[in-house]
Structures are given as structure tokens and as C-alpha cells.
Scaffold this motif. Sequence first.
Motif, PDB file in Angstrom:
ATOM      1  N   UNK A  54       0.827  -1.213   0.000  1.00  0.00           N
ATOM      2  CA  UNK A  54       0.000   0.000   0.000  1.00  0.00           C
ATOM      3  C   UNK A  54       0.857   1.257   0.000  1.00  0.00           C
ATOM      4  N   UNK A  55       1.966   1.244   0.736  1.00  0.00           N
ATOM      5  CA  UNK A  55       2.850   2.410   0.773  1.00  0.00           C
ATOM      6  C   UNK A  55       3.503   2.646  -0.591  1.00  0.00           C
ATOM      7  N   UNK A  56       3.895   1.564  -1.267  1.00  0.00           N
ATOM      8  CA  UNK A  56       4.473   1.710  -2.607  1.00  0.00           C
ATOM      9  C   UNK A  56       3.448   2.289  -3.571  1.00  0.00           C
ATOM     10  N   UNK A  57       2.213   1.819  -3.496  1.00  0.00           N
ATOM     11  CA  UNK A  57       1.154   2.335  -4.367  1.00  0.00           C
ATOM     12  C   UNK A  57       0.821   3.784  -4.024  1.00  0.00           C
ATOM     13  N   UNK A  58       0.803   4.114  -2.731  1.00  0.00           N
ATOM     14  CA  UNK A  58       0.528   5.498  -2.320  1.00  0.00           C
ATOM     15  C   UNK A  58       1.596   6.445  -2.853  1.00  0.00           C
ATOM     16  N   UNK A  59       2.844   5.978  -2.788  1.00  0.00           N
ATOM     17  CA  UNK A  59       3.940   6.812  -3.293  1.00  0.00           C
ATOM     18  C   UNK A  59       3.791   7.075  -4.791  1.00  0.00           C
ATOM     19  N   UNK A  60       3.399   6.044  -5.555  1.00  0.00           N
ATOM     20  CA  UNK A  60       3.191   6.229  -6.993  1.00  0.00           C
ATOM     21  C   UNK A  60       2.031   7.170  -7.274  1.00  0.00           C
ATOM     22  N   UNK A  61       0.945   7.021  -6.534  1.00  0.00           N
ATOM     23  CA  UNK A  61      -0.211   7.912  -6.718  1.00  0.00           C
ATOM     24  C   UNK A  61       0.154   9.355  -6.373  1.00  0.00           C
ATOM     25  N   UNK A  62       1.010   9.532  -5.388  1.00  0.00           N
ATOM     26  CA  UNK A  62       1.418  10.886  -5.009  1.00  0.00           C
ATOM     27  C   UNK A  62       2.223  11.544  -6.125  1.00  0.00           C
ATOM     28  N   UNK A  63       3.117  10.771  -6.729  1.00  0.00           N
ATOM     29  CA  UNK A  63       3.881  11.320  -7.858  1.00  0.00           C
ATOM     30  C   UNK A  63       2.955  11.716  -9.001  1.00  0.00           C
ATOM     31  N   UNK A  75      -8.044  15.019  -8.713  1.00  0.00           N
ATOM     32  CA  UNK A  75      -8.929  14.688  -7.600  1.00  0.00           C
ATOM     33  C   UNK A  75      -9.041  13.173  -7.428  1.00  0.00           C
ATOM     34  N   UNK A  76      -9.150  12.426  -8.540  1.00  0.00           N
ATOM     35  CA  UNK A  76      -9.251  10.970  -8.469  1.00  0.00           C
ATOM     36  C   UNK A  76      -7.948  10.358  -7.946  1.00  0.00           C
ATOM     37  N   UNK A  77      -6.830  10.892  -8.428  1.00  0.00           N
ATOM     38  CA  UNK A  77      -5.533  10.373  -7.993  1.00  0.00           C
ATOM     39  C   UNK A  77      -5.310  10.648  -6.509  1.00  0.00           C
ATOM     40  N   UNK A  78      -5.734  11.833  -6.057  1.00  0.00           N
ATOM     41  CA  UNK A  78      -5.594  12.172  -4.642  1.00  0.00           C
ATOM     42  C   UNK A  78      -6.430  11.230  -3.774  1.00  0.00           C
ATOM     43  N   UNK A  79      -7.636  10.862  -4.259  1.00  0.00           N
ATOM     44  CA  UNK A  79      -8.486   9.937  -3.515  1.00  0.00           C
ATOM     45  C   UNK A  79      -7.849   8.553  -3.456  1.00  0.00           C
ATOM     46  N   UNK A  80      -7.264   8.130  -4.589  1.00  0.00           N
ATOM     47  CA  UNK A  80      -6.557   6.837  -4.592  1.00  0.00           C
ATOM     48  C   UNK A  80      -5.380   6.852  -3.622  1.00  0.00           C
ATOM     49  N   UNK A  81      -4.685   7.979  -3.557  1.00  0.00           N
ATOM     50  CA  UNK A  81      -3.559   8.112  -2.649  1.00  0.00           C
ATOM     51  C   UNK A  81      -4.024   7.994  -1.194  1.00  0.00           C
ATOM     52  N   UNK A 136      -6.727   6.435  -0.163  1.00  0.00           N
ATOM     53  CA  UNK A 136      -7.162   5.049   0.076  1.00  0.00           C
ATOM     54  C   UNK A 136      -5.972   4.150   0.392  1.00  0.00           C
ATOM     55  N   UNK A 137      -4.890   4.335  -0.360  1.00  0.00           N
ATOM     56  CA  UNK A 137      -3.688   3.524  -0.112  1.00  0.00           C
ATOM     57  C   UNK A 137      -3.060   3.876   1.237  1.00  0.00           C
ATOM     58  N   UNK A 138      -3.163   5.139   1.622  1.00  0.00           N
ATOM     59  CA  UNK A 138      -2.629   5.545   2.925  1.00  0.00           C
ATOM     60  C   UNK A 138      -3.411   4.883   4.061  1.00  0.00           C
ATOM     61  N   UNK A 139      -4.751   4.825   3.910  1.00  0.00           N
ATOM     62  CA  UNK A 139      -5.586   4.160   4.919  1.00  0.00           C
ATOM     63  C   UNK A 139      -5.296   2.667   4.969  1.00  0.00           C
ATOM     64  N   UNK A 140      -5.104   2.064   3.781  1.00  0.00           N
ATOM     65  CA  UNK A 140      -4.790   0.636   3.743  1.00  0.00           C
ATOM     66  C   UNK A 140      -3.438   0.352   4.389  1.00  0.00           C
ATOM     67  N   UNK A 141      -2.477   1.234   4.149  1.00  0.00           N
ATOM     68  CA  UNK A 141      -1.166   1.090   4.788  1.00  0.00           C
ATOM     69  C   UNK A 141      -1.286   1.136   6.301  1.00  0.00           C
ATOM     70  N   UNK A 142      -2.030   2.117   6.793  1.00  0.00           N
ATOM     71  CA  UNK A 142      -2.197   2.253   8.242  1.00  0.00           C
ATOM     72  C   UNK A 142      -2.921   1.037   8.836  1.00  0.00           C
ATOM     73  N   UNK A 143      -3.896   0.515   8.081  1.00  0.00           N
ATOM     74  CA  UNK A 143      -4.609  -0.674   8.555  1.00  0.00           C
ATOM     75  C   UNK A 143      -3.664  -1.868   8.663  1.00  0.00           C
ATOM     76  N   UNK A 144      -2.808  -2.043   7.655  1.00  0.00           N
ATOM     77  CA  UNK A 144      -1.838  -3.136   7.684  1.00  0.00           C
ATOM     78  C   UNK A 144      -0.902  -3.023   8.877  1.00  0.00           C
TER      79      UNK A 144
END
Length: 249
Positions: free
Chosen positions: A138-147, A173-179, A181-189
Motif C-alpha cells: 500500500x505504501x508503494x502504491x501510495x507513493x506512486x499515486x502521489x507522484x 482529484x481521483x488520484x488524490x483519492x486513490x492516494x 485510500x492507499x494511505x488508509x490501507x497502509x495504516x490498517x496493515x
Amino acid sequence: MSHTLRTVFLLTLLACCLAGPSTQAAVLDLTGPDGASVAVNGRLRGYFPLEHPLDLGPGRYLVECSLPGHKDFSWTVVLDDESDWQRLHVRMTRYRKTTAVGSNILLAGLGQHYLDKPAKGWLFNIAEAGGLLTALVAEASRSNHRKDYLVLLEKYETGLNSEDLAYYRQKASETYQDMEDMEKLRDTGIMVAGGAIVLSMLDAWLLFPAVEVGPGPGVSARPDANLDYSGTDLGDHLTTIHAGIKLGF
């Protein structure tokens, strides 16, 4: 032969017949901590201290002992012939609470494996490993979405017409929402992995088997010498005997 000698001879012959042939068996003398169960080749033979050594035939015997709060003991003894006599003193390793609890800091579930509870151990192992893997992906995906978000935001800020501005704003806006979501998934993990560590430590601490060993008050932990155990399981004769083991949690 006189009448007296004939009488003595007959009496001697009769005594020999009644006594039967002399038998000799290999002997295994077992000693160990009071209250520990003793099984030989899977058959329960009693609890320490045993009443007397075990008369066994020549062969290979697996001695197994168990006592709550201690690692199970097993040892193979070979009796070569009928005249063989061996003594085995059983030493059982007691579990340490600090090891059971502290090892879970390295990996959730190690303490349960140490306490011979593999099912719980694997459950905590999988929970922590799964949580950490989920957090990593999730952190790797969040980082990509942030870029991608930063690139879209830059294009939005430098857009020249309203159509480009609307498009890049929507995509940003869509990319920020995906970012997010991945941040929440990371925190959940991370929470799942941390929770597995905490729960495994609490499980090892609260369910650690503290014991007091020894025969119960007024009760013998030894087999009844008057009972015939041949051809049957000793446990059938020990319904009124207990090891006096007190569990504390």
C-alpha cells in the motif's frame, strides 16, 4: 529309597511344579519430577514417583513424560536382554514466561510456538506477516499515486484553457483519492501487524501455565501395587488417582 526320602522328593517335586519356571525380565527404573505422567510405547504407566521399576522384555521403548508448564520429554531406551537393567532420570525443562512473552516482539507467534501451541503460533505469524506485506504494498502504491498527483497538479496549474483545467482537476482529484485510500490501507496493515504482536504477547502472558506439582493431599500418585495391570491400560485403574497439578493463569 526309604519312605521318608520318597516323601521329601515328592514334596520337593510338587513345590517346583507349583512355583513354575523362573522368569527374569529386563528392568527399566524411571525417576522424575513428581506429578509427571509416564507413558512407555504410548501406554500410560502412571505418574512420578512410580511405585517400582518397570519389568519389561528386551526391546526398544519410547519413554514419554508430560507435565503442564514444562516441555514434553521423550527418550528411546534399548534393553538388550533379560538381564539388562537401566535407570533413566527424567529432567523436564520448564517454560519461561519472559521467553514466551518477549519472543513475540521479534515475530508475533514465536512465543506460542515455544509453548508448543503451533496453531496459535501460525495464526499470529500470518497476521503480522500479512499486515506488514499489506502495508508495504500500500505504501508503494501510495507513493506512486502521489507522484502522479503532483504531475497532474502541475499540469492543472499551467493549463491554458478551461477544458484542460477541468480534465486535470478531475484526474488530480481521483488520484488524490486513490492516494488517500492507499494511505488508509497502509495504516490498517500496520495496525494489524502491531495488534498481532500485542495480542500474542497478552496470550502468552495471561495463558502461561504456572503450575504447582506433586501428589494431591492424601492421594498417592503411584499405581496400586495390588492391581493387575497386565494386558490393559493402566489409566483404567487410576480413576481415583490424580497428579495434584494446580494450574494458574
